[in-house]
Design a protein around this motif. Sequence first.
Motif, mmCIF file in Angstrom:
data_model
loop_
_atom_site.group_PDB
_atom_site.id
_atom_site.type_symbol
_atom_site.label_atom_id
_atom_site.label_comp_id
_atom_site.label_asym_id
_atom_site.label_seq_id
_atom_site.Cartn_x
_atom_site.Cartn_y
_atom_site.Cartn_z
ATOM 1 N N SER A 1 0.854 -1.181 0.000
ATOM 2 C CA SER A 1 0.000 0.000 0.000
ATOM 3 C C SER A 1 0.896 1.239 0.000
ATOM 4 O O SER A 1 2.084 1.165 0.358
ATOM 5 C CB SER A 1 -0.906 0.010 1.228
ATOM 6 O OG SER A 1 -0.129 0.169 2.409
ATOM 7 N N GLU B 1 0.846 3.675 1.971
ATOM 8 C CA GLU B 1 1.249 3.988 3.349
ATOM 9 C C GLU B 1 2.421 3.123 3.794
ATOM 10 O O GLU B 1 3.396 3.623 4.372
ATOM 11 C CB GLU B 1 0.050 3.788 4.284
ATOM 12 C CG GLU B 1 0.338 4.143 5.732
ATOM 13 C CD GLU B 1 -0.857 3.886 6.633
ATOM 14 O OE1 GLU B 1 -0.700 4.028 7.861
ATOM 15 O OE2 GLU B 1 -1.938 3.533 6.119
ATOM 16 N N ASP B 2 2.332 1.815 3.502
ATOM 17 C CA ASP B 2 3.415 0.900 3.901
ATOM 18 C C ASP B 2 4.684 1.177 3.104
ATOM 19 O O ASP B 2 5.801 1.100 3.640
ATOM 20 C CB ASP B 2 2.976 -0.546 3.709
ATOM 21 C CG ASP B 2 1.991 -1.005 4.773
ATOM 22 O OD1 ASP B 2 1.964 -0.381 5.853
ATOM 23 O OD2 ASP B 2 1.243 -1.969 4.519
ATOM 24 N N GLU B 3 4.535 1.486 1.842
ATOM 25 C CA GLU B 3 5.710 1.806 1.023
ATOM 26 C C GLU B 3 6.431 3.033 1.580
ATOM 27 O O GLU B 3 7.664 3.038 1.691
ATOM 28 C CB GLU B 3 5.292 2.065 -0.427
ATOM 29 C CG GLU B 3 6.481 2.329 -1.347
ATOM 30 C CD GLU B 3 6.069 2.649 -2.765
ATOM 31 O OE1 GLU B 3 6.888 2.460 -3.680
ATOM 32 O OE2 GLU B 3 4.925 3.108 -2.963
#
Length: 548
Positions: free
Chosen positions: A133, A135-137
Amino acid sequence: MRRDSSPSDMTKSQEGRRKGKSTHSGAQPTSEGQKSEMEPTIPEFFRDKHVLITGGTGFMGKVLIEKLVRSCGSVAKIYLLVRQKKDKNAADRIKELTEQPVFERVLREQPGAFERIVVPVNGDVTQEKLGLSAEDEDLLIKNVSIIFHVAASVRFDDPIPDAVRMNTRGTREVINLAKKMPNLKALLHVSTTYCNCMRMEVEEKVYPMQVDWREAIDVAEKVDRATLNILSEKYLGKFPNTYTFTKNLAEQIMLEHKDELPVIVFRPSIVISTLKEPIPGWIDNFNGPTGLLVGVGKGVIRTTMADKSAVPDYMPVDVSVKAMIVAAWLTGVRKDKEKGILPVYNSSSRYLSISTRELNDMGMEALMKYPFPKVLWYPSCVTTKNHTCFYVNHILQHLIPALLLDNLLKLTNRQPLLVKLYRRYYLAMMALCYFTTKSWTFYNNKFLALCDEIHSTDREDFDFNFQNVAPKTFFENIIQGGYIYLLKNDLSLLPEARINIRRMYLLDRVVKGICTGVFLWYLCSKSSLHMFQNVLYRILSVLVPLSF
């Protein structure tokens, strides 16, 4: 199989060891005192660092996570890229890890550390941008400074599109993510010594590849599967399977990015049970010699295809994991001095690997010492490198008994399973025989020289020297590991199992004696009948002409 240092490196290595100096490629030798002043220790290097691991739920990944948490407990976070399954999310799968025996020690010695350090991240190596996602990236880009890319499909029979997406394109996606990380200090890619298996001698360097990795990814993405299946053998060329082919392509990606990223190529050979840490003999799969020994010990596998004089290269998983951590540390602390250099390490074993003949002998001896309960028959295994002999043995010793037993299971309303099992075993043996009937020389001077770089204060936790380990002791540990961790047996069952194996031995001898007697009687009977027929023919040949 010999695992020696390359001719060009041998003299340097021996001289460096005599003087107590490093022989790491591209690095200036430093004394122990200079090291302690100039470079941080391994735990100091990992302190407050954020680490990303792909393939953390696999065999090597589990041991790597355990070792980092236990011996580098001051690491800030370890992000595990985990594929979400239908019934389990990433957090559920991470929770499952803690239930495995490999993590018992760290959970006992450092309660709460695993939960504090290990963070699951939903992702998928087979997807573009690793399936992350936004956000995670962003989280990983801002924080991560060390990457261990362990994820791979080790199946030999994967179709080309699947193998390329996982092993080659997945590596490209890791590289693309790493390029965005401002604090990156080391990116270690786990390859395999057998990715250059068309060469009988493999040095610690990346060899040129005829197929361009970009072209391979393009073909996997755009050409339909049916066409690729037809052309796969021609496309693979000299490579025996899609695994070695795609892992070699992944190394080309690393080579191409050596000038802009601190990349490392780490090549384990056949990874097997732990030597010492965190527990001796731990394993969670039936691959390699452990599965073979367990199958023979249970009386299920009775013939195999291999060259008895060949020496497969076995590498304990904890030895490789320690060396991986040391390699990442060394690259991290010297990346400015060694910019543009691609360290390649052949993690092969010069001292633990033994010939197939020795493995058979040691294995049978260990199986008698640690027999398995509830065996199908008394353990025995015929090894041949001839395909026809193996095929005949497979029919006589596997398929015919399997048909009889499966029919008995049907009569008792139970699910037949042996024919299906032996069919899978035969296919697996056909895929493996390329490797079990040959020997390679893996030069490993740089890998062994990593030990010279370790600080004296780190040697207890990270020295992976295994020269003094007796192969017999190690393979006994393999048998015990299969006994406990694969078959889920308790060692308290050994006395009963030893009694049972003696009974099976007597039964085996009685049955073989009866079969031999019946066979000899049949030969004699056939011989007598044949002699009678010959005599009758001769008499008739004389009498019939006279009657006319």
